[in-house]
Design a protein around this motif. Structure first.
Motif, PDB file in Angstrom:
ATOM      1  N   THR A  41       1.391  -1.203  -0.273  1.00 15.00           N
ATOM      2  CA  THR A  41       0.441   0.194   0.205  1.00 15.00           C
ATOM      3  C   THR A  41       1.030   1.297  -0.005  1.00 15.00           C
ATOM      4  N   VAL A  42       2.264   1.686   1.193  1.00  8.89           N
ATOM      5  CA  VAL A  42       2.561   2.368   1.248  1.00  8.89           C
ATOM      6  C   VAL A  42       3.339   2.404  -0.587  1.00  8.89           C
ATOM      7  N   ARG A  44       2.631   1.962  -3.319  1.00  9.01           N
ATOM      8  CA  ARG A  44       1.735   2.546  -4.635  1.00  9.01           C
ATOM      9  C   ARG A  44       1.025   3.694  -3.963  1.00  9.01           C
ATOM     10  N   LEU A  45       0.771   3.982  -2.582  1.00  4.85           N
ATOM     11  CA  LEU A  45       1.115   5.755  -2.689  1.00  4.85           C
ATOM     12  C   LEU A  45       1.222   6.797  -2.941  1.00  4.85           C
ATOM     13  N   TYR A  46       2.856   5.893  -2.480  1.00  3.63           N
ATOM     14  CA  TYR A  46       4.537   6.903  -3.081  1.00  3.63           C
ATOM     15  C   TYR A  46       4.789   6.798  -4.462  1.00  3.63           C
ATOM     16  N   ALA A  60      -4.129   8.832  -0.297  1.00  8.25           N
ATOM     17  CA  ALA A  60      -3.135   8.582   0.559  1.00  8.25           C
ATOM     18  C   ALA A  60      -3.592   9.804   2.054  1.00  8.25           C
ATOM     19  N   ARG A  74       1.409   3.268   8.742  1.00 16.87           N
ATOM     20  CA  ARG A  74       1.300   2.931   7.049  1.00 16.87           C
ATOM     21  C   ARG A  74       0.946   4.419   7.243  1.00 16.87           C
ATOM     22  N   GLY A  75       0.918   5.297   7.209  1.00 19.93           N
ATOM     23  CA  GLY A  75       0.406   6.839   6.511  1.00 19.93           C
ATOM     24  C   GLY A  75       1.840   7.041   6.990  1.00 19.93           C
ATOM     25  N   LEU A  78       4.710   6.233   5.151  1.00 19.96           N
ATOM     26  CA  LEU A  78       3.995   6.638   3.760  1.00 19.96           C
ATOM     27  C   LEU A  78       4.559   8.486   3.504  1.00 19.96           C
ATOM     28  N   ARG A  81       8.997   8.049   3.632  1.00 21.54           N
ATOM     29  CA  ARG A  81       9.530   7.957   2.346  1.00 21.54           C
ATOM     30  C   ARG A  81       8.929   9.234   1.884  1.00 21.54           C
ATOM     31  N   LEU A  82       7.985  10.183   1.703  1.00 22.50           N
ATOM     32  CA  LEU A  82       7.474  11.599   0.902  1.00 22.50           C
ATOM     33  C   LEU A  82       8.423  12.788   1.879  1.00 22.50           C
ATOM     34  N   LEU A 182       2.340  15.686   1.485  1.00 21.13           N
ATOM     35  CA  LEU A 182       1.270  14.874   0.309  1.00 21.13           C
ATOM     36  C   LEU A 182       1.337  15.721  -0.644  1.00 21.13           C
TER      37      LEU A 182
END
Ligand SMILES: Nc1nc2c(ncn2[C@@H]2O[C@H](COP(=O)(O)OP(=O)(O)OP(=O)(O)O)[C@@H](O)[C@H]2O)c(=O)[nH]1
Ligand SMILES: [Mg+2]
Length: 375
Positions: A41-42, A44-46, A60, A74-75, A78, A81-82, A182
């Motif tokens: 999930t992370v 894919r949304l990344y 996201a 998870r949020g 994410l 990472r961003l 985000l």
């Protein structure tokens, strides 16, 4: 001691007993959940966020808003990472502008007006987060956004989203901060954060934006009614809205009153050197004065960018928020501690009867909390 409490807060929480606020029956917080490096999930949304996909960005934001411990973890993964991506790439800056004002001041209509100019005429991409402290997790102001910002809501270069405050003081801040990361990663030029001038949300928003605008509609004579002194003290720009038709005389009067109030309330030096907050007038209905407001916003942002104060300001905000989140989380743990709950009623009785001093009562509660956490 605070030091000891901080040690406890960063130590891995025991799997039992901790409740995530708002989730009846949950027994873990997101701190207990570890997210694998290759979480699908992370991942894919990344990619979706970096590729500027609207649905991916919306998903996201939903993830970082979730109160479910696993989704929260998870949020956060994410967002981390961003953040790393943004730090490495020297990403172009996404300015953050906070817009506050009493209910009905004309915030959304103003954003719709300026937003259209930005996306249609200036070719910019903008994101709008509306923070409604009165709406619960369901996002009660969604309908309002769609009706007040009809064109912006559907424009491909704009992204409009309601952020639920979730009730807790730190809740709104955490969601909004993560949602802001985000939006920045999704390459928006500007993020506008609309918040109602009620409750504490506006002060929180002030502490997460580069510039803070106060919007005020012409009142029935008492212009300062409903405007909190604290907000006047921190506003970088005050805008009198609805300066059109038969409201023009009232708007002019409001501008004079607000200018006077601004001079009184902002006696202390503005935190960003050389900037003098001022009062402008505009009408989102006719569009008159709106470009001038935005020009002033850009003047401020360029000035603080060039002086390096924007970066300093953001760093100071990050540190401030870290400690606020620690405090909020510790208070949650404290309130939810069964040992504290068991001790509290008798202690409160003694306090009310004058048999204990507040300081001593606090010491006893803290001792009770720490001893039972350590076991
Ligand atoms: N005449 C006039 N009316 C306006 C103007 N801007 C907003 N309004 C009206 O003022 C009312 C409130 O506008 P909104 O933009 O929803 O105000 P808001 O501050 O976003 O309100 P909340 O989100 O509920 O706090 C609406 O009826 C608008 O049509 C303006 O420039 N001129
Ligand atoms: Mg609104």
């Amino acid at each position: 001691s605070l030091h000891r409490l901080c040690q406890l807060a960063v130590a891995p929480a025991p799997a039992s007993g901790l409740r995530c606020r708002g989730l009846a029956g949950a027994t873990t917080t997101y701190l207990d959940v570890s997210v694998p490096q290759d979480d699908p999930t992370v991942a894919r949304l990344y990619q979706a966020v970096l590729n500027q996909q609207r649905t991916g960005l919306a998903q996201a934001i939903t993830l970082v808003e979730s109160r479910h411990p696993e989704k929260q973890a998870r949020g956060q993964a994410l967002v981390n990472r961003l953040l790393k991506h943004l730090a490495q790439r020297q990403h172009k800056r996404c300015f953050r502008v906070g817009i506050t004002g009493t209910p009905g001041a004309g915030k959304s209509t103003f954003i719709e007006c300026i937003g259209q100019d930005l996306v249609k005429r200036q070719g910019k991409r903008i994101a709008v987060l509306t923070v409604d402290p009165s709406s619960g997790a369901t996002g009660g102001s969604l309908l309002g956004d769609a009706t007040r910002m009809p064109e912006l809501c559907v424009h491909p270069s704009a992204f409009v989203r309601s952020t639920p405050s979730g009730g807790s003081l730190g809740g709104v801040a955490r969601y909004t901060q993560n949602a802001a990361v985000l939006c920045e990663a999704a390459g928006f030029d500007c993020l506008l954060i609309e918040t109602m001038g009620v409750g504490q949300a506006e002060y929180q928003v002030n502490d997460m934006v580069d510039m803070f605008l106060l919007l005020q509609s012409p009142g029935g004579g008492d212009e300062l009614q409903g405007v909190k002194r604290g907000v006047m003290e921190v506003a970088d720009l005050v805008v009198v809205t609805k300066c059109d038709g038969n409201l023009i005389p009232a708007a002019n009067h409001a501008a004079t009153e607000l200018s006077r109030a601004l001079r009184t309330y902002q006696r202390m030096k503005h935190p960003l050197s050389g900037w003098r907050p001022r009062v402008l007038r505009c009408s989102a209905l006719t569009g008159e004065g709106v470009p001038e407001v935005w020009q002033t916003v850009m003047e401020f942002l360029e000035r603080v960018t060039d002086s390096g104060e924007l970066v300093q300001h953001r760093v100071a905000q990050l540190e401030k928020w870290m400690w606020l989140h620690v405090r909020e989380h510790l208070m949650d743990l404290f309130r939810e501690s069964p040992a504290v709950a068991a001790t509290l009623p008798a202690l409160l009785d003694e306090l009310r009867q004058g048999l204990k001093s507040p300081g001593n009562a606090a010491d006893l509660l803290l001792r009770c909390f720490l001893e039972n956490r350590a076991r």
